[in-house]
Write a protein that holds these residues in place. Structure first.
Motif, short mmCIF file in Angstrom:
data_model
loop_
_atom_site.label_atom_id
_atom_site.label_comp_id
_atom_site.label_asym_id
_atom_site.label_seq_id
_atom_site.Cartn_x
_atom_site.Cartn_y
_atom_site.Cartn_z
N VAL A 290 0.83 -1.21 0.00
CA VAL A 290 0.00 0.00 0.00
C VAL A 290 0.87 1.25 0.00
N ASP A 291 1.94 1.25 0.80
CA ASP A 291 2.86 2.40 0.81
C ASP A 291 3.39 2.70 -0.58
N ASP A 292 3.90 1.68 -1.23
CA ASP A 292 4.51 1.90 -2.53
C ASP A 292 3.47 2.30 -3.57
N LEU A 293 2.31 1.71 -3.51
CA LEU A 293 1.23 2.03 -4.45
C LEU A 293 0.86 3.51 -4.35
N PHE A 294 0.64 3.98 -3.14
CA PHE A 294 0.24 5.38 -2.97
C PHE A 294 1.38 6.33 -3.35
N ALA A 295 2.61 5.99 -2.97
CA ALA A 295 3.74 6.86 -3.29
C ALA A 295 3.97 6.93 -4.79
N HIS A 296 3.84 5.79 -5.47
CA HIS A 296 4.06 5.77 -6.91
C HIS A 296 2.98 6.58 -7.63
N ALA A 297 1.72 6.43 -7.23
CA ALA A 297 0.63 7.17 -7.86
C ALA A 297 0.78 8.67 -7.60
N HIS A 298 1.24 9.03 -6.41
CA HIS A 298 1.45 10.44 -6.10
C HIS A 298 2.56 11.02 -6.96
N ALA A 299 3.66 10.28 -7.08
CA ALA A 299 4.77 10.76 -7.89
C ALA A 299 4.39 10.89 -9.37
N TYR A 300 3.50 10.03 -9.81
CA TYR A 300 3.05 10.09 -11.20
C TYR A 300 2.21 11.34 -11.45
N GLY A 301 1.58 11.86 -10.40
CA GLY A 301 0.74 13.04 -10.54
C GLY A 301 -0.74 12.77 -10.42
N CYS A 302 -1.11 11.58 -9.97
CA CYS A 302 -2.53 11.25 -9.83
C CYS A 302 -3.18 12.13 -8.77
N ALA A 303 -4.41 12.54 -9.02
CA ALA A 303 -5.16 13.28 -8.02
C ALA A 303 -5.62 12.36 -6.90
N ALA A 304 -5.95 11.13 -7.25
CA ALA A 304 -6.43 10.14 -6.28
C ALA A 304 -6.23 8.76 -6.89
N LEU A 305 -6.52 7.77 -6.09
CA LEU A 305 -6.41 6.39 -6.53
C LEU A 305 -7.63 5.64 -6.01
N ARG A 306 -8.21 4.79 -6.86
CA ARG A 306 -9.38 4.02 -6.43
C ARG A 306 -9.20 2.56 -6.82
N GLY A 307 -9.96 1.72 -6.17
CA GLY A 307 -9.88 0.30 -6.48
C GLY A 307 -11.08 -0.44 -5.96
N ALA A 308 -11.33 -1.59 -6.56
CA ALA A 308 -12.36 -2.48 -6.04
C ALA A 308 -11.78 -3.23 -4.85
N ALA A 309 -12.57 -4.08 -4.27
CA ALA A 309 -12.18 -4.70 -3.01
C ALA A 309 -11.03 -5.68 -3.16
N HIS A 310 -10.03 -5.49 -2.34
CA HIS A 310 -8.98 -6.47 -2.07
C HIS A 310 -9.01 -6.64 -0.55
N PRO A 311 -9.82 -7.54 -0.02
CA PRO A 311 -10.05 -7.57 1.43
C PRO A 311 -8.78 -7.65 2.26
N TRP A 312 -7.75 -8.32 1.75
CA TRP A 312 -6.51 -8.46 2.50
C TRP A 312 -5.77 -7.14 2.68
N LEU A 313 -6.14 -6.12 1.90
CA LEU A 313 -5.51 -4.81 2.03
C LEU A 313 -6.31 -3.84 2.89
N VAL A 314 -7.52 -4.20 3.28
CA VAL A 314 -8.40 -3.26 3.97
C VAL A 314 -7.77 -2.68 5.24
N PRO A 315 -7.15 -3.46 6.13
CA PRO A 315 -6.56 -2.83 7.32
C PRO A 315 -5.53 -1.75 6.98
N ALA A 316 -4.65 -2.04 6.03
CA ALA A 316 -3.65 -1.04 5.65
C ALA A 316 -4.30 0.17 4.99
#
Length: 368
Positions: A290-316
């Motif tokens: 999750v850390d790398d995903l958000f950091a990479h999207a931010h560096a790319y210039g994304c305004a936000a990031l969305r996704g469908a359910a990946h239950p194993w990632l919900v706590p993070a």
């Protein structure tokens, strides 16, 4: 025309033109279909690599011989503790003039559920389709229905969301970027509290490298697809053609032994809202992913990031203050309830590339 006048049967090649027009009318508000849409429908529902003769999409034919309803059925080969499981996903349900034909949708759904599959699934039910499932006694699965949104640049995100109601607001995108810089929201998202030495180190890879990583990482999930190199290559090639979502980014992290420990794929859009296709990892690597995903999207210039359910990632995701919404609903039904146990536990790899989201119908433009 009465709903009683319709017949329900398997989709045939000659139905594609009519189904394409119905898709454009239902989901895109257009009267004409393109050759690329026809090709996508044929690829998804008639040339699928896991084609099962008894699991074909269903079409409703009116008294004049024209398609007036459709439910897309996609077979899936799963495995659970060494057992082969035949699954089927139902999506792209549409009915021409549903007020005049109120029973057609329910008849299509019943035809799907009467198939030979061991487990029946849908990853993309809207509120209308969900209501049909629930009337048949099949409730939604909360864990797999949690769609999420991570805001990286709030003003630009607000502009993007407002555009969906007022398209002319896209002219305000430059102002949104300026406002985000002015309020100091250009900071890279801080990582979760995880020792530096334990954080997975991700790197950009090719589409083929990403697919090879998935073939290893899928085994971390009790209920999972029986992908091989050929079938997964087909799914990934279909999935990358989502021109409405942006540019596909493929990222993998390897362990000390060189084997993959985490991987994700998302569609990046500078100034827009990125869309996550698939994210898988060993259980110890989820926060780092999750850390790398958000950091990479931010560096790319994304305004936000969305996704469908990946239950194993919900706590993070919750710790990183992602927002959760019920945008699309997941339903799972099986006569053998043991098949539902990994689903209820949120440990079944049955969404994204492993679900319906590989289809070009989700995210391609199909220009005329």
């Amino acid at each position: 025309m009465s709903g009683q006048a319709t017949t329900i049967r398997d989709l045939e090649r000659d139905d594609i033109d009519g189904v394409a027009r119905l898709f454009q009318k239902t989901f895109r508000g257009r009267a004409k279909a393109s050759a690329s849409l026809n090709d996508s429908l044929e690829q998804s529902f008639l040339r699928h690599p896991w084609d099962e003769p008894g699991l074909r999409s269903k079409v409703a034919i009116d008294g004049n011989g024209h398609p007036c309803g459709f439910i897309g059925i996609v077979p899936a080969r799963l495995e659970l503790e060494g057992r082969n499981v035949l699954a089927a996903f139902a999506g792209s349900m549409m009915v021409d003039d549903p007020k005049a034909n109120p029973l057609v949708g329910a008849r299509l759904l019943r035809a799907f559920l009467a198939g030979p599959q061991d487990i029946s699934l849908t990853e993309t039910a809207n509120a209308t389709a969900l209501n049909m499932w629930q009337k048949l006694g099949h409730p939604l699965d909360p864990a797999y229905s949690l769609n999420w949104l991570k805001v990286l640049r709030p003003v630009s995100t607000g502009v993007q969301l407002a555009e969906r109601t007022v398209p002319a607001l896209q002219l305000a995108r430059p102002l949104g970027r300026i406002a985000d810089r002015a309020v100091g929201w250009v900071r890279r998202p801080a990582p979760l509290d995880q020792p530096q030495g334990r954080r997975p180190m991700f790197h950009d890879v090719t589409r083929d490298d990403f697919a090879r990583a998935l073939l290893v990482l899928k085994d971390a999930y009790p209920l999972r697809p029986r992908w091989d190199a050929g079938s997964l290559d087909w799914f990934v090639r279909q999935a990358e053609q989502k021109r409405s979502f942006g540019y596909p980014e493929w990222r993998v992290a390897d362990g000390p032994d060189g084997r993959p420990i985490a991987a994700y794929a998302y569609f990046a859009s500078a100034g827009g809202i990125g869309w996550v296709l698939q994210a898988v990892s060993l259980s110890t690597q989820r926060e780092g992913l999750v850390d790398d995903l958000f950091a990479h999207a931010h560096a790319y210039g994304c305004a936000a990031l969305r996704g469908a359910a990946h239950p194993w990632l919900v706590p993070a995701l919750m710790q990183r203050r992602a927002l959760f919404v019920g945008r699309a609903f997941y339903v799972a039904h099986a006569r053998d309830k043991t098949l539902l146990e990994p689903v209820k536990a949120g440990q079944a790899l049955i969404s994204g590339l492993a679900g319906e989201s590989w289809m070009r119908l989700i995210g391609d433009r199909f220009d005329l």
